[in-house]
Structures are given as C-alpha cells and as structure tokens.
Design an enzyme around this catalytic site. Sequence first.
Site, mmCIF file in Angstrom:
data_model
loop_
_atom_site.group_PDB
_atom_site.id
_atom_site.type_symbol
_atom_site.label_atom_id
_atom_site.label_comp_id
_atom_site.label_asym_id
_atom_site.label_seq_id
_atom_site.Cartn_x
_atom_site.Cartn_y
_atom_site.Cartn_z
ATOM 1 N N ASN A 9 45.428 18.726 -50.882
ATOM 2 C CA ASN A 9 45.143 18.512 -49.464
ATOM 3 C C ASN A 9 44.453 17.159 -49.365
ATOM 4 O OD1 ASN A 9 44.226 18.557 -46.833
ATOM 5 N ND2 ASN A 9 42.746 20.226 -47.135
ATOM 6 N N LYS A 11 43.671 15.548 -46.818
ATOM 7 C CA LYS A 11 42.822 15.401 -45.618
ATOM 8 C C LYS A 11 43.130 14.053 -44.950
ATOM 9 C CE LYS A 11 39.629 18.607 -47.665
ATOM 10 N NZ LYS A 11 38.275 19.099 -47.809
ATOM 11 N N HIS A 94 42.514 25.526 -41.691
ATOM 12 C CA HIS A 94 41.527 25.028 -42.667
ATOM 13 C C HIS A 94 40.140 25.097 -42.029
ATOM 14 C CE1 HIS A 94 39.275 22.282 -45.205
ATOM 15 N NE2 HIS A 94 40.193 22.496 -46.129
ATOM 16 N N GLU A 96 37.788 23.086 -41.925
ATOM 17 C CA GLU A 96 37.388 21.889 -41.176
ATOM 18 C C GLU A 96 37.979 21.915 -39.777
ATOM 19 O OE1 GLU A 96 38.643 19.068 -44.149
ATOM 20 O OE2 GLU A 96 36.991 19.726 -45.430
ATOM 21 N N GLU A 166 38.877 29.874 -49.445
ATOM 22 C CA GLU A 166 38.047 28.687 -49.628
ATOM 23 C C GLU A 166 36.647 28.949 -49.081
ATOM 24 O OE1 GLU A 166 40.678 24.932 -50.002
ATOM 25 O OE2 GLU A 166 40.210 25.213 -47.899
ATOM 26 N N GLY A 172 34.172 20.400 -50.958
ATOM 27 C CA GLY A 172 33.688 19.021 -50.993
ATOM 28 C C GLY A 172 32.236 18.892 -51.435
ATOM 29 N N SER A 212 36.194 22.550 -54.451
ATOM 30 C CA SER A 212 35.761 21.799 -55.632
ATOM 31 C C SER A 212 36.504 22.178 -56.917
ATOM 32 C CB SER A 212 34.240 21.924 -55.815
ATOM 33 O OG SER A 212 33.560 21.402 -54.681
#
Length: 251
Positions: A9, A11, A94, A96, A166, A172, A212
């Site tokens: 991904n 991003k 996702h 985010e 996730e 991250g 991660s």
Amino acid sequence: MRRKVIAGNWKMNMLPNEAIDYIQAFEPLVKEADAEVVLCVPYTDLFYCLMNAQGTNIKIGAQNMNFKETGAYTGEISGSMLKSIGVEYVIIGHSERRQYYNETDESVNSKLKAAFANSLKPIVCVGETLEEREAGKTEERITSQTRLALNGLTPEQAKETIIAYEPIWAIGTGKTATSEDANNSIKAIREEVRKLYGEEVANEIIIQYGGSVKSSNAKELFSTSDIDGGLVGGASLKPDEFAKIVNWDKE
Ligand code: PGA
C-alpha cells in the site's frame, strides 16, 4: 490450503516515473514468488503501473473507490472506472480513510458491494484503536467491523473478500502486534465469518495482517496458522525490502 496474498500500500507516495522505476526493479525479484503479489498505488500511477506490470505476476490495485457508479461526485473515482483500465484489486475502508475522511462501516459495506458489482477484488481493512485494545475491546471491535462490512454479501462474495486486520496502533508506528496476538485476532475474525457463512467460507477467506510488517518480522507473522499474508505500507516503498517480504518463505 489458502494462498498468501501480499499487498503493498503505497499510500500518497510515488510519482509516475518513480512507480515505473520501482516496477522495473521489483519485477525480477518477485517473479518466482509463491504468494499473490499486489501493489495498491495512487490513482495517478495506476495506468503506468498496469502498463509496466503487463505480462508479469504483479497485480495492481487502487486504494479507494466510490460506491456510486456515475454522477455528480466531483473528485471521485468509481469501480467501473478502475475496472475499465484493468485494475484488479481495491483497498476499502483503510483506517486512514475511516479516520480522516469519515468512512463508516456502512460506506465500507456499500463500497464492497460496488467493488463486486465491477468484479474488483476488495481488500477490506478492520482494526482496533489503542484505546479499544487497552479496554479489552479488540475482539468486539474487529468482529463487528467484519460483520458490518460483509452485510448482505453472498457466500461466494464473502469467500472472495480479502480482510486485512490492521491494528491502528501498529500502522506506521514501528510497533507490530506479536505474531501470536495478530494470529489470535485473525482467528476471531475467521470465527465471525464462520458464524455468518459457515465452514467452507471461513476456511477459504484470506485474512491478512497489516501494521509495520517488515522483512525482519514477515516470516514470523506469515508462518502462523491463520495469517494469510500482509498489507504492507512503509516497507512496500522500497522494491528490495518489499521483495524480501514477498519472498518470506524462500530464505
Ligand atoms: P505500515 O502500514 O506497514 O506502514 O504500518 C500498513 C497499512 O497502513 O496498510
């Protein structure tokens, strides 16, 4: 036996020239991979990636889509638009996007249905916040996200859905869930799928871990009983690092 799916991904990273260089460096490193290899790239890179990945084992995905087909939705991209240029996968919900763009379990469910209407393979993200984890609510949260995401899907569609577990606190941050923890959460998601759709769908649905993932922890995570690959952010930005993750079983 479930085949691993390992998806990068990117991003909001990578200009087209960087994406082309990446694919040229990455392709020879992963051509013998046992896993399904997917790169989920920004909209502006999709066409370049599709052209450069043609005839290889690298599949290309988008990172989001709208649930409407056409209409006055300025700035949005529909499933049919993605399909029309040859995109195969799409990330949906996702964390985010849930956090910064107000995506809800309901919109995630609508997008999932729109993805299937356009024969795209959805990678749906679920995961708990640190607060929820500390309050002992991980299982409740991820099983409810799973149930609401899959709401109204046929067993055939549920089987074709990829779920990415996730934990938000691991994305991250450099903090990875232990392989045991991640495997247990994924077992809980699989159990929820079993309740909803029965044994066969539960045994076949692909459930990834994300947060991660790196070449140094991929093997430990991917050798567990229930983790069927990964959704990889930061570590997918470098072709050799991501290739090591994809080839986790070849060391
Ligand atoms: P990360 O991101 O690997 O950088 O933690 C994972 C993701 O957000 O999909």
